[in-house]
Enzyme design. Structure first.
Site, PDB file in Angstrom:
ATOM      1  N   ASP A 106      -9.908  -5.704  14.819  1.00 40.13           N
ATOM      2  CA  ASP A 106     -10.410  -4.787  13.801  1.00 40.13           C
ATOM      3  C   ASP A 106     -10.932  -5.545  12.582  1.00 40.13           C
ATOM      4  OD1 ASP A 106      -7.975  -5.720  12.918  1.00 40.13           O
ATOM      5  OD2 ASP A 106      -7.104  -3.756  12.520  1.00 40.13           O
ATOM      6  N   LYS A 157       4.320  -8.554   2.982  1.00 43.30           N
ATOM      7  CA  LYS A 157       4.161  -7.493   1.968  1.00 43.30           C
ATOM      8  C   LYS A 157       5.004  -7.743   0.707  1.00 43.30           C
ATOM      9  CE  LYS A 157       2.685  -3.903   5.131  1.00 43.30           C
ATOM     10  NZ  LYS A 157       2.978  -4.177   6.509  1.00 43.30           N
ATOM     11  N   ASP A 217     -10.843  -5.971   7.151  1.00 43.38           N
ATOM     12  CA  ASP A 217     -10.327  -5.279   8.335  1.00 43.38           C
ATOM     13  C   ASP A 217     -10.712  -3.810   8.189  1.00 43.38           C
ATOM     14  OD1 ASP A 217      -7.709  -3.460   8.235  1.00 43.38           O
ATOM     15  OD2 ASP A 217      -7.603  -4.903   6.594  1.00 43.38           O
TER      16      ASP A 217
END
Ligand code: GTP
Length: 363
Positions: A106, A157, A217
């Site tokens: 992607d 993250k 992406d």
């Protein structure tokens, strides 16, 4: 050179666009995304490609077959249940011998794969991970590196403001086959969470290849629109894009444009589109094949798939519309909306900003 493409995910963040099609096949300026990606791989000397499938596998295999039309050789490997990024590659192991690329399916990018492979070989790395800078790394896997380019740490993250760097894992790797020894067979396993940290703990030569080349992406509706804005504005390139119809050279054989209709800014118009009296298309905008923009309607910075009809004086901005939708006369669709396939919006309706409408719904 070989590559494994990871295209088995459900693409949940891109729903409702991915309810009927897999993320890798959503159209990007009217061509399935994967065709752009295969064109990129081929132009970088990668033409032997294993495609790892799970969600809606038939969408891909039916369209791309053995890959000859895209100038590459394709093999397919199926997962009954999702095996994760590393598990999917383990499942393709019988197709792999020497070093190979792995790419998330992607990503639109211009990262120099030949340069990355040379870098990998010069360092005698077991794994090389491409890195790309982002403004806000807190939604991504951040990769901290030493001055010699070795990976020091993975931080998944990080909380806002606490990332030691804004360089993130770009989802493109060069791997030696022995990396697959730390991937269990037949159970879910991720490179990011398990394989790379395990290799680091063993002191293996895991290197990072930082780049500032174009990278995005396409996995959210905003990014899905952005990549097409970037292509239309010339901020990124794809070998598949040059031949489309643009505002500065509308091909009248393919498109019916009323003399009082207005097309402003870069647009891609699919064959058989009709733009009626007083209608306005403001770019960057993409219309798929067979769309009708009725009298006085406005389509502004929007991505429209095939056979969509906008009624008289309907208006839409910064949104995405799936196949075979009908937007009633005078309806207003505000920024950030996403409509799945076969949606009907009745006359005079107004959608709230960022509203998502599931396929086959009538509003
Ligand atoms: P979201 O549900 O929106 O997170 O999308 P996703 O899971 O499809 O994509 P994500 O960004 O999480 O994964 C990155 C890439 O890996 C995508 O191209 C996915 O298709 C692919 N991928 C993720 N999980 C699997 C898996 O279990 N098997 C295979 N073959 N590919 C996967």
């Amino acid at each position: 050179m070989k590559a494994v493409l990871l295209v088995g995910g459900e693409g949940t963040r891109l729903r409702p666009l991915t309810c009927n099609t897999v993320k890798a096949m959503v159209p990007i300026v009217n061509r399935p995304f994967l065709e752009h990606l295969l064109g990129y791989l081929r132009s970088h000397g990668v033409d032997d490609i294993v495609v790892t499938l799970c969600y809606l596998p038939e969408c891909i295999e039916r369209r791309l077959g053995n890959g000859a039309a895209c100038g590459v050789r394709l093999a397919y490997v199926m997962e009954k249940t999702p095996l994760g990024t590393a598990g999917a590659v383990k499942n393709a192991q019988s197709h792999l011998d020497g070093p190979f690329f792995v790419l998330n399916g992607d990503i639109m990018t211009s990262i120099d794969l030949r340069g990355m492979l040379s870098f990998h070989r010069e360092r005698r790395a077991i794994a090389t991970i491409a890195l790309t800078p982002v403004e806000n790394p807190s939604a991504y896997g951040v990769v901290e590196t030493a001055p010699d380019g070795r990976v020091k740490r993975f931080i998944e993250k990080p909380p806002p403001g606490q990332a030691p760097t804004n360089m993130i894992n770009a989802g493109i790797y060069v791997l030696e086959p022995e990396v697959l020894r730390c991937v269990p067979r037949g159970t879910p396993c991720m490179f990011e969470h398990h394989v790379f940290p395990t290799l680091l703990s063993e002191g293996a030569a895991v290197f990072a290849y930082p780049t500032r080349d174009y990278w995005i992406d396409i996995g959210t509706p905003e990014k899905y629109r952005q990549v097409q804005y970037d292509l239309l504005l010339g901020n990124c390139a794809s070998a598949l894009w040059a031949g489309e119809v643009r505002a500065d050279g509308v091909d009248m054989e393919r498109v019916t444009l009323h003399p009082s209709a207005m097309v402003e800014g870069p647009v891609a118009l699919g064959a058989g589109c009709s733009v009626e009296a007083g209608a306005r298309i403001l770019g960057p905008t993409v219309l798929g094949e067979g769309c009708v923009i009725s009298e006085g309607a406005v389509v502004d910075r929007t991505i429209v798939w095939r056979n969509v009809r906008f009624g008289k004086k309907a208006s839409i901005c910064e949104s995405v519309v799936g196949d075979d939708c009908s937007i009633g006369d005078g309806s207003v669709i505000e920024g950030g909306c996403v409509l799945g396939d076969h949606v009907v919006i009745s006359e005079g309706r107004r959608l709230e900003p960022a509203q998502k409408v599931w396929p086959d719904t009538t509003i």
